[in-house]
Design a protein around this motif. Structure first.
Motif, PDB file in Angstrom:
ATOM      1  N   GLU A 162       0.639  -1.271  -0.055  1.00  0.00           N
ATOM      2  CA  GLU A 162       0.068   0.080   0.179  1.00  0.00           C
ATOM      3  C   GLU A 162       0.901   1.202  -0.006  1.00  0.00           C
ATOM      4  O   GLU A 162       0.553   2.469   0.100  1.00  0.00           O
ATOM      5  CB  GLU A 162      -1.105   0.012   1.486  1.00  0.00           C
ATOM      6  N   GLY A 163       2.316   1.069  -0.079  1.00  0.00           N
ATOM      7  CA  GLY A 163       3.227   2.333  -0.228  1.00  0.00           C
ATOM      8  C   GLY A 163       3.296   2.937   1.423  1.00  0.00           C
ATOM      9  O   GLY A 163       3.868   3.977   1.400  1.00  0.00           O
ATOM     10  N   ARG A 164       2.925   2.265   2.352  1.00  0.00           N
ATOM     11  CA  ARG A 164       3.064   2.873   3.887  1.00  0.00           C
ATOM     12  C   ARG A 164       4.608   2.482   4.442  1.00  0.00           C
ATOM     13  O   ARG A 164       4.925   1.348   3.888  1.00  0.00           O
ATOM     14  CB  ARG A 164       2.282   2.171   4.687  1.00  0.00           C
ATOM     15  N   ILE A 165       4.930   3.423   4.805  1.00  0.00           N
ATOM     16  CA  ILE A 165       6.418   2.833   5.532  1.00  0.00           C
ATOM     17  C   ILE A 165       6.305   2.074   6.766  1.00  0.00           C
ATOM     18  O   ILE A 165       5.251   2.622   7.544  1.00  0.00           O
ATOM     19  CB  ILE A 165       7.181   4.240   5.910  1.00  0.00           C
ATOM     20  N   CYS A 166       6.801   1.057   6.638  1.00  0.00           N
ATOM     21  CA  CYS A 166       6.521   0.098   8.207  1.00  0.00           C
ATOM     22  C   CYS A 166       7.785   0.110   8.969  1.00  0.00           C
ATOM     23  O   CYS A 166       7.526  -0.352  10.001  1.00  0.00           O
ATOM     24  CB  CYS A 166       6.185  -1.286   7.421  1.00  0.00           C
ATOM     25  N   ALA A 167       8.826   0.290   8.175  1.00  0.00           N
ATOM     26  CA  ALA A 167      10.067   0.139   9.002  1.00  0.00           C
ATOM     27  C   ALA A 167      11.221   1.199   8.391  1.00  0.00           C
ATOM     28  O   ALA A 167      11.092   1.252   7.201  1.00  0.00           O
ATOM     29  CB  ALA A 167      10.617  -1.170   9.106  1.00  0.00           C
ATOM     30  N   VAL A 168      12.266   1.726   9.328  1.00  0.00           N
ATOM     31  CA  VAL A 168      13.149   2.503   8.708  1.00  0.00           C
ATOM     32  C   VAL A 168      14.400   2.136   9.205  1.00  0.00           C
ATOM     33  O   VAL A 168      14.521   1.347  10.453  1.00  0.00           O
ATOM     34  CB  VAL A 168      13.074   4.062   8.949  1.00  0.00           C
ATOM     35  N   GLY A 169      15.544   2.265   8.741  1.00  0.00           N
ATOM     36  CA  GLY A 169      16.730   1.546   9.513  1.00  0.00           C
ATOM     37  C   GLY A 169      17.991   2.309   8.582  1.00  0.00           C
ATOM     38  O   GLY A 169      17.908   3.103   7.744  1.00  0.00           O
ATOM     39  N   ARG A 170      19.120   2.042   9.188  1.00  0.00           N
ATOM     40  CA  ARG A 170      20.355   2.504   8.526  1.00  0.00           C
ATOM     41  C   ARG A 170      21.396   1.272   9.068  1.00  0.00           C
ATOM     42  O   ARG A 170      21.561   0.585   9.700  1.00  0.00           O
ATOM     43  CB  ARG A 170      20.598   3.540   9.615  1.00  0.00           C
ATOM     44  N   MET A 171      22.253   1.217   7.715  1.00  0.00           N
ATOM     45  CA  MET A 171      23.136   0.399   7.720  1.00  0.00           C
ATOM     46  C   MET A 171      24.399   0.949   7.408  1.00  0.00           C
ATOM     47  O   MET A 171      24.733   1.807   6.615  1.00  0.00           O
ATOM     48  CB  MET A 171      22.931  -0.571   6.503  1.00  0.00           C
ATOM     49  N   THR A 172      25.520   0.758   8.205  1.00  0.00           N
ATOM     50  CA  THR A 172      27.084   1.079   8.002  1.00  0.00           C
ATOM     51  C   THR A 172      27.736   0.057   7.712  1.00  0.00           C
ATOM     52  O   THR A 172      27.670  -0.944   8.220  1.00  0.00           O
ATOM     53  CB  THR A 172      27.434   1.917   9.239  1.00  0.00           C
ATOM     54  N   CYS A 173      28.719   0.168   6.694  1.00  0.00           N
ATOM     55  CA  CYS A 173      29.426  -0.880   6.237  1.00  0.00           C
ATOM     56  C   CYS A 173      30.896  -0.219   6.332  1.00  0.00           C
ATOM     57  O   CYS A 173      31.309   0.891   5.848  1.00  0.00           O
ATOM     58  CB  CYS A 173      29.229  -1.365   4.834  1.00  0.00           C
ATOM     59  N   GLN A 174      32.143  -1.100   6.457  1.00  0.00           N
ATOM     60  CA  GLN A 174      33.605  -0.763   6.273  1.00  0.00           C
ATOM     61  C   GLN A 174      33.826  -1.413   4.992  1.00  0.00           C
ATOM     62  O   GLN A 174      33.798  -2.624   4.501  1.00  0.00           O
ATOM     63  CB  GLN A 174      34.209  -1.552   7.266  1.00  0.00           C
ATOM     64  N   VAL A 175      34.488  -0.472   4.114  1.00  0.00           N
ATOM     65  CA  VAL A 175      35.190  -0.965   2.943  1.00  0.00           C
ATOM     66  C   VAL A 175      36.485  -1.530   3.196  1.00  0.00           C
ATOM     67  O   VAL A 175      37.410  -0.963   3.757  1.00  0.00           O
ATOM     68  CB  VAL A 175      35.242   0.339   1.922  1.00  0.00           C
ATOM     69  N   ILE A 176      36.802  -2.625   2.409  1.00  0.00           N
ATOM     70  CA  ILE A 176      37.984  -3.278   2.818  1.00  0.00           C
ATOM     71  C   ILE A 176      38.547  -3.809   1.596  1.00  0.00           C
ATOM     72  O   ILE A 176      38.172  -4.029   0.366  1.00  0.00           O
ATOM     73  CB  ILE A 176      37.696  -4.537   3.774  1.00  0.00           C
ATOM     74  N   GLY A 177      39.908  -3.935   1.662  1.00  0.00           N
ATOM     75  CA  GLY A 177      40.582  -4.626   0.383  1.00  0.00           C
ATOM     76  C   GLY A 177      40.253  -6.138   0.095  1.00  0.00           C
ATOM     77  O   GLY A 177      39.752  -6.804   1.121  1.00  0.00           O
ATOM     78  N   GLN A 178      40.505  -6.491  -1.018  1.00  0.00           N
ATOM     79  CA  GLN A 178      39.915  -8.034  -1.455  1.00  0.00           C
ATOM     80  C   GLN A 178      41.058  -8.938  -1.122  1.00  0.00           C
ATOM     81  O   GLN A 178      42.130  -8.710  -1.112  1.00  0.00           O
ATOM     82  CB  GLN A 178      39.651  -8.021  -2.746  1.00  0.00           C
TER      83      GLN A 178
END
Length: 139
Positions: free
Chosen positions: A123-139
């Protein structure tokens, strides 16, 4: 195991990154770039005992959408990305047949990324909000 659906071709590098948990939840990737990632999951089969969408599913979608966008960013300079922080606020139970999580970049750095994620229902209703942080690493 695959994130793909016929109408949304995905980059070849994503084929080897499918999470078994995402596969169990039925997560599909609709769009992916460093600045935006859209994933979906069905409500059916992903509920808690009360019959509502399981909040852990929201955590998975926030982590998946944010991490895949971070990975797309890190790949631009031959690096990878791993999650370091996850937060989710549940606002209301979703209705319908699926939820859609959209990650939007807040910060795309050389060492870290942060994405906000909105989860909406059919229905287009916002049901949850979040935040994701990542670390960039060498391969």
């Amino acid at each position: 195991m695959t994130y793909s659906i016929p109408e949304h071709p995905l980059p070849t590098w994503l084929a080897d990154l499918v999470s078994p948990l995402d596969d169990k939840l039925g997560v599909k990737v609709r769009e992916i770039s460093p600045t935006r990632c859209v994933v979906t999951a069905p409500l059916d089969g992903n509920t808690q005992p009360m019959g509502l969408w399981h909040g852990g599913g929201s955590g998975v979608l926030v982590e998946t959408a944010g991490s895949l966008a971070a990975m797309a960013h890190a790949r631009t300079f031959d690096h990878s990305a791993v999650g370091t922080e996850l937060s989710v606020s549940h606002l209301r139970p979703p209705r319908g047949h699926q939820v859609i999580a959209t990650a939007t970049a807040v910060h795309l750095g050389k060492h870290t990324t942060t994405h906000t994620v909105e989860i909406v229902d059919d229905e287009g209703r916002i049901c949850a909000v979040g935040r994701m942080t990542c670390q960039v690493i060498g391969q």
